[in-house]
Design an enzyme around this catalytic site. Sequence first.
Site, PDB file in Angstrom:
ATOM      1  N   GLY A   1      34.922  25.955  25.911  1.00 48.57           N
ATOM      2  CA  GLY A   1      35.702  27.087  25.441  1.00 48.57           C
ATOM      3  C   GLY A   1      36.854  27.479  26.350  1.00 48.57           C
TER       4      GLY A   1
ATOM      5  CB  CYS B   1      41.692  57.998  41.687  1.00 47.97           C
ATOM      6  SG  CYS B   1      40.638  57.863  43.123  1.00 47.97           S
TER       7      CYS B   1
ATOM      8  CG  HIS C   1      40.477  34.312  36.169  1.00 49.99           C
ATOM      9  ND1 HIS C   1      40.717  33.702  34.974  1.00 49.99           N
ATOM     10  CD2 HIS C   1      41.113  33.554  37.107  1.00 49.99           C
ATOM     11  CE1 HIS C   1      41.465  32.617  35.174  1.00 49.99           C
ATOM     12  NE2 HIS C   1      41.711  32.510  36.460  1.00 49.99           N
TER      13      HIS C   1
ATOM     14  CB  SER D   1      43.353  26.922  26.295  1.00 51.36           C
ATOM     15  OG  SER D   1      43.589  27.775  27.399  1.00 51.36           O
TER      16      SER D   1
END
Length: 261
Positions: free
Chosen positions: A195, A154, A122, A197
């Site tokens: 750890g 930015c 991710h 789900s």
Amino acid sequence: MSSTAPELQQAASLLRDAHHGVVFTGAGVSAESGIPTYRGQDGLWRRYDPYQVASIESFRADPSRYWQVALERGREMRQAEPNPAHRAIAGLEEAGHVEAVVTQNTDGLHQRAGSPQVLELHGNARWVRCLDCGAVEPRPQVQARLERELPPRCLLCRRDRLKPTVVFFGEPLPQDVLRRSFELAEDCDVMLCVGSSLVVRPAADIPWRALRRGAPVIVCNDEPTPLDARATVVLRGRAGELLPQLLELVVARPAAESALR
Ligand code: NAD
Ligand code: ZN
């Protein structure tokens, strides 16, 4: 003796025989470092709606909600240090039983604990990219100006659509990392899930792939997961307590085993 002693011994023996083990981790591995998980008892979802905060659609519409949460959570993220679970996983790699860590986390704590081979499904929270001009900045630099500028702008184009290099809901996962993770699941001789789900897809398909092709799967989680019924061993409890015991059994077999008897 802990009620999990037989399970720990079984898991240790699977890992001891392995040379191509894979560790698959989720937010729960960092919970004991003070970073809240999404799900689970103290999960962030009890405080925020993640689809409002971290979906690409809502971010494009209004980035300030994300950065407001980032401002509130900044301290717990900055102060987080690797915990005994991260270190035990690095120990399994150092001992030659684990080949790689596949993580859903973006916190970089596996790397800081010394894990040499980390696949980040991710993305990571180390950088921020401007959605308009593509400029890239280190995250801490942006985080530092949130107090006076929210959402942050930015430095190059002055627009306010700076997005961290993490994968938001509704965004594709990095395809090369995903492909390599499935290859590891195909080839591993054991998979240890810690750890997670195990409900966030497609990441959760990775341990299922290992299971379907017959690799032993160990689940270490403080709450039940959908994979438990099919797992070879389930270690129920906190990763920061269980994994150091597991590592000790794997690397120092005779002494540790007799202590548990
Ligand atoms: P999740 O939040 O859905 O699940 C975490 C699981 O860990 C839960 O089942 C919980 O019961 C368990 N858990 C909590 N504390 C534990 C402990 N001390 N020991 C063992 N288990 C414990 O997390 P997920 O499965 O990783 O998926 C959710 C998404 O959240 C991912 O996409 C991830 O990118 C993101 N996320 C990342 C971080 C981080 O980088 N640290 C933090 C929060 C969420
Ligand atoms: Zn820009």
